[in-house]
Write an enzyme that holds these catalytic residues in place. Structure first.
Site, PDB file in Angstrom:
ATOM      1  N   ASN A   9       0.867  -1.176   0.000  1.00 47.61           N
ATOM      2  CA  ASN A   9       0.000   0.000   0.000  1.00 47.61           C
ATOM      3  C   ASN A   9       0.905   1.227   0.000  1.00 47.61           C
ATOM      4  O   ASN A   9       1.520   1.545   1.011  1.00 47.61           O
ATOM      5  CB  ASN A   9      -0.876  -0.050   1.273  1.00 47.61           C
ATOM      6  CG  ASN A   9      -1.687   1.212   1.479  1.00 47.61           C
ATOM      7  OD1 ASN A   9      -1.779   2.062   0.587  1.00 47.61           O
ATOM      8  ND2 ASN A   9      -2.287   1.336   2.658  1.00 47.61           N
ATOM      9  N   TRP A  10       0.973   1.896  -1.148  1.00 44.22           N
ATOM     10  CA  TRP A  10       1.879   3.048  -1.264  1.00 44.22           C
ATOM     11  C   TRP A  10       1.299   4.300  -0.620  1.00 44.22           C
ATOM     12  O   TRP A  10       1.983   5.311  -0.528  1.00 44.22           O
ATOM     13  CB  TRP A  10       2.207   3.305  -2.740  1.00 44.22           C
ATOM     14  CG  TRP A  10       3.307   2.436  -3.277  1.00 44.22           C
ATOM     15  CD1 TRP A  10       3.830   1.306  -2.689  1.00 44.22           C
ATOM     16  CD2 TRP A  10       4.048   2.633  -4.489  1.00 44.22           C
ATOM     17  NE1 TRP A  10       4.830   0.789  -3.461  1.00 44.22           N
ATOM     18  CE2 TRP A  10       4.991   1.575  -4.583  1.00 44.22           C
ATOM     19  CE3 TRP A  10       3.998   3.567  -5.515  1.00 44.22           C
ATOM     20  CZ2 TRP A  10       5.876   1.452  -5.655  1.00 44.22           C
ATOM     21  CZ3 TRP A  10       4.878   3.449  -6.585  1.00 44.22           C
ATOM     22  CH2 TRP A  10       5.810   2.403  -6.648  1.00 44.22           C
ATOM     23  N   LYS A  11       0.025   4.252  -0.228  1.00 44.48           N
ATOM     24  CA  LYS A  11      -0.614   5.425   0.390  1.00 44.48           C
ATOM     25  C   LYS A  11      -0.413   6.658  -0.515  1.00 44.48           C
ATOM     26  O   LYS A  11      -0.429   6.523  -1.730  1.00 44.48           O
ATOM     27  CB  LYS A  11      -0.077   5.629   1.814  1.00 44.48           C
ATOM     28  CG  LYS A  11      -0.193   4.332   2.640  1.00 44.48           C
ATOM     29  CD  LYS A  11       0.055   4.522   4.099  1.00 44.48           C
ATOM     30  CE  LYS A  11      -0.112   3.177   4.810  1.00 44.48           C
ATOM     31  NZ  LYS A  11      -0.002   3.296   6.265  1.00 44.48           N
ATOM     32  N   HIS A  89      -9.477   1.416   5.008  1.00 46.44           N
ATOM     33  CA  HIS A  89      -8.213   1.541   5.738  1.00 46.44           C
ATOM     34  C   HIS A  89      -8.423   2.504   6.914  1.00 46.44           C
ATOM     35  O   HIS A  89      -9.182   3.464   6.803  1.00 46.44           O
ATOM     36  CB  HIS A  89      -7.125   2.071   4.792  1.00 46.44           C
ATOM     37  CG  HIS A  89      -5.764   2.011   5.392  1.00 46.44           C
ATOM     38  ND1 HIS A  89      -5.323   2.934   6.315  1.00 46.44           N
ATOM     39  CD2 HIS A  89      -4.751   1.121   5.239  1.00 46.44           C
ATOM     40  CE1 HIS A  89      -4.087   2.612   6.694  1.00 46.44           C
ATOM     41  NE2 HIS A  89      -3.722   1.517   6.048  1.00 46.44           N
ATOM     42  N   GLU A  91      -6.749   4.843   7.998  1.00 43.50           N
ATOM     43  CA  GLU A  91      -6.472   6.245   7.676  1.00 43.50           C
ATOM     44  C   GLU A  91      -7.682   6.887   6.994  1.00 43.50           C
ATOM     45  O   GLU A  91      -7.971   8.067   7.196  1.00 43.50           O
ATOM     46  CB  GLU A  91      -5.208   6.339   6.804  1.00 43.50           C
ATOM     47  CG  GLU A  91      -3.965   6.053   7.646  1.00 43.50           C
ATOM     48  CD  GLU A  91      -2.794   5.480   6.889  1.00 43.50           C
ATOM     49  OE1 GLU A  91      -2.786   5.512   5.646  1.00 43.50           O
ATOM     50  OE2 GLU A  91      -1.859   4.978   7.557  1.00 43.50           O
ATOM     51  N   GLU A 159      -5.443  -4.864  10.690  1.00 43.54           N
ATOM     52  CA  GLU A 159      -4.394  -3.863  10.907  1.00 43.54           C
ATOM     53  C   GLU A 159      -4.673  -3.105  12.203  1.00 43.54           C
ATOM     54  O   GLU A 159      -5.486  -2.171  12.210  1.00 43.54           O
ATOM     55  CB  GLU A 159      -4.371  -2.858   9.747  1.00 43.54           C
ATOM     56  CG  GLU A 159      -4.091  -3.482   8.398  1.00 43.54           C
ATOM     57  CD  GLU A 159      -3.532  -2.461   7.434  1.00 43.54           C
ATOM     58  OE1 GLU A 159      -2.409  -2.659   6.965  1.00 43.54           O
ATOM     59  OE2 GLU A 159      -4.203  -1.447   7.168  1.00 43.54           O
ATOM     60  N   GLY A 165       2.630   2.113  10.824  1.00 43.48           N
ATOM     61  CA  GLY A 165       3.631   3.170  10.682  1.00 43.48           C
ATOM     62  C   GLY A 165       4.352   3.519  11.971  1.00 43.48           C
ATOM     63  O   GLY A 165       5.021   4.539  12.053  1.00 43.48           O
ATOM     64  N   SER A 204       3.407  -2.253  10.372  1.00 43.05           N
ATOM     65  CA  SER A 204       4.854  -2.343  10.636  1.00 43.05           C
ATOM     66  C   SER A 204       5.466  -3.692  10.273  1.00 43.05           C
ATOM     67  O   SER A 204       6.391  -4.158  10.953  1.00 43.05           O
ATOM     68  CB  SER A 204       5.148  -1.987  12.102  1.00 43.05           C
ATOM     69  OG  SER A 204       4.805  -0.632  12.349  1.00 43.05           O
ATOM     70  N   GLY A 225       2.783  -1.145   4.250  1.00 39.04           N
ATOM     71  CA  GLY A 225       2.864   0.260   3.869  1.00 39.04           C
ATOM     72  C   GLY A 225       4.292   0.648   3.549  1.00 39.04           C
ATOM     73  O   GLY A 225       4.803   0.406   2.455  1.00 39.04           O
ATOM     74  N   GLY A 226       4.976   1.233   4.535  1.00 35.25           N
ATOM     75  CA  GLY A 226       6.315   1.794   4.340  1.00 35.25           C
ATOM     76  C   GLY A 226       7.295   0.851   3.654  1.00 35.25           C
ATOM     77  O   GLY A 226       8.034   1.269   2.760  1.00 35.25           O
TER      78      GLY A 226
HETATM   79  P1  PGA Z   1       2.925   0.180   7.593  1.00 37.63           P
HETATM   80  O1  PGA Z   1       1.431   0.414   7.013  1.00 37.63           O
HETATM   81  O2  PGA Z   1       3.416  -1.125   6.999  1.00 37.63           O
HETATM   82  O3  PGA Z   1       3.702   1.363   7.112  1.00 37.63           O
HETATM   83  O4  PGA Z   1       2.802   0.094   9.074  1.00 37.63           O
HETATM   84  C1  PGA Z   1       0.541  -0.654   6.850  1.00 37.63           C
HETATM   85  C2  PGA Z   1      -0.762  -0.162   6.276  1.00 37.63           C
HETATM   86  O5  PGA Z   1      -1.240   0.904   6.709  1.00 37.63           O
HETATM   87  O6  PGA Z   1      -1.353  -0.795   5.387  1.00 37.63           O
END
Ligand code: PGA
Length: 244
Positions: A9-11, A89, A91, A159, A165, A204, A225-226
């Site tokens: 997930n590149w957000k 998600h 967010e 999640e 993050g 994470s 994500g990251g």
């Molecule tokens: P993260 O994000 O791996 O950077 O913790 C995961 C996500 O929000 O899908």
């Protein structure tokens, strides 16, 4: 059997220059590899992917079209080359006030367009510390996933909000407890389709902790994500999943 899935997930990150990394992903490791870039890059990423990896969106509107400035319909993601869409998600739940009902409506729209919906659920730290994690997960699952789910059309991503993050991850026992609970709930509601539905862990995930997480029963992959932004990091996770 459930095909393991490493989903990135590149957000709100990603430039055309980053698409060069797509060709460096280890698409033949033995698990499915998916990247969900910002909508602006879906078509270009689909070209770079050359069918080696799958591509997804990060959100869609519940309606098929109309006067909704700035929004994107599920069919438009599909036209651009997406086969998946991440929905609900944390967010988006936080930034855009998305409720379980919103996520359910978006999931129906995704299915209408022929997309697989990755429905995200997860507790805040406050909920975990109050001992209400499974209650909340049950409510989110019941409210965010519409009737009629199939193993082909649905992926669940667990999640924990406090793990996204932050570099913090639940213990393997905590992950196992929630994933077992989600599996049981899916089977109760959808029978064999629930058995076949993939349940990802997200929050994470790194090359250094991936193997431990993937050894947990009922963890069918990760939403990353990251660590999905650089091919080297994502390949470490893909490799761990393929070996699990
Ligand atoms: P993260 O994000 O791996 O950077 O913790 C995961 C996500 O929000 O899908």
């Amino acid at each position: 059997m459930r095909r393991k899935l490493a989903a990135g997930n590149w957000k709100m990150n990603g430039t055309p220059a980053m698409l060069a990394g797509v060709g460096a992903l280890d698409a033949d490791a033995g698990c499915e590899v998916l990247l969900c870039p910002p909508a602006t890059l879906i078509a270009q990423m689909t070209d770079h992917a050359k069918g080696r990896i799958t591509v997804g969106g990060q959100d869609c509107h519940p309606l098929a079209g109309g006067a909704h400035t700035g929004d994107i319909a599920a069919s438009m993601l599909k036209d651009a080359g997406a086969t998946y869409v991440i929905l609900g998600h944390s967010e988006r739940r936080a930034d855009h006030g998305e409720t379980n009902a919103t996520v359910s409506a978006k999931t129906l729209a995704a299915w209408d367009a022929g997309l697989t919906a990755i429905v995200c659920i997860g507790e805040t730290l406050e909920t975990r510390e109050a001992g209400r994690t499974l209650d909340l997960i049950g409510t989110q699952l019941a409210g965010s996933v519409p009737d009629g789910a199939t193993a082909a059309g649905l992926v669940i991503a667990y999640e924990p909000v406090w793990a996204i993050g932050t570099g913090k991850v639940p213990t393997l026992e905590q992950i196992a407890e929630v994933h077992d609970f989600i599996r049981a709930a899916l089977e109760t509601r959808f029978g064999a389709e629930g058995t076949g539905t993939r349940v990802l862990y997200g929050g994470s995930v790194k090359p250094s902790n991936a193997a431990g997480i993937f050894a947990v029963p009922n963890v069918d992959g990760a939403l990353v994500g990251g660590a999905s932004l650089a091919a080297e990091d994502f390949n470490g996770i893909i490799g761990a999943l393929a070996k699990a």
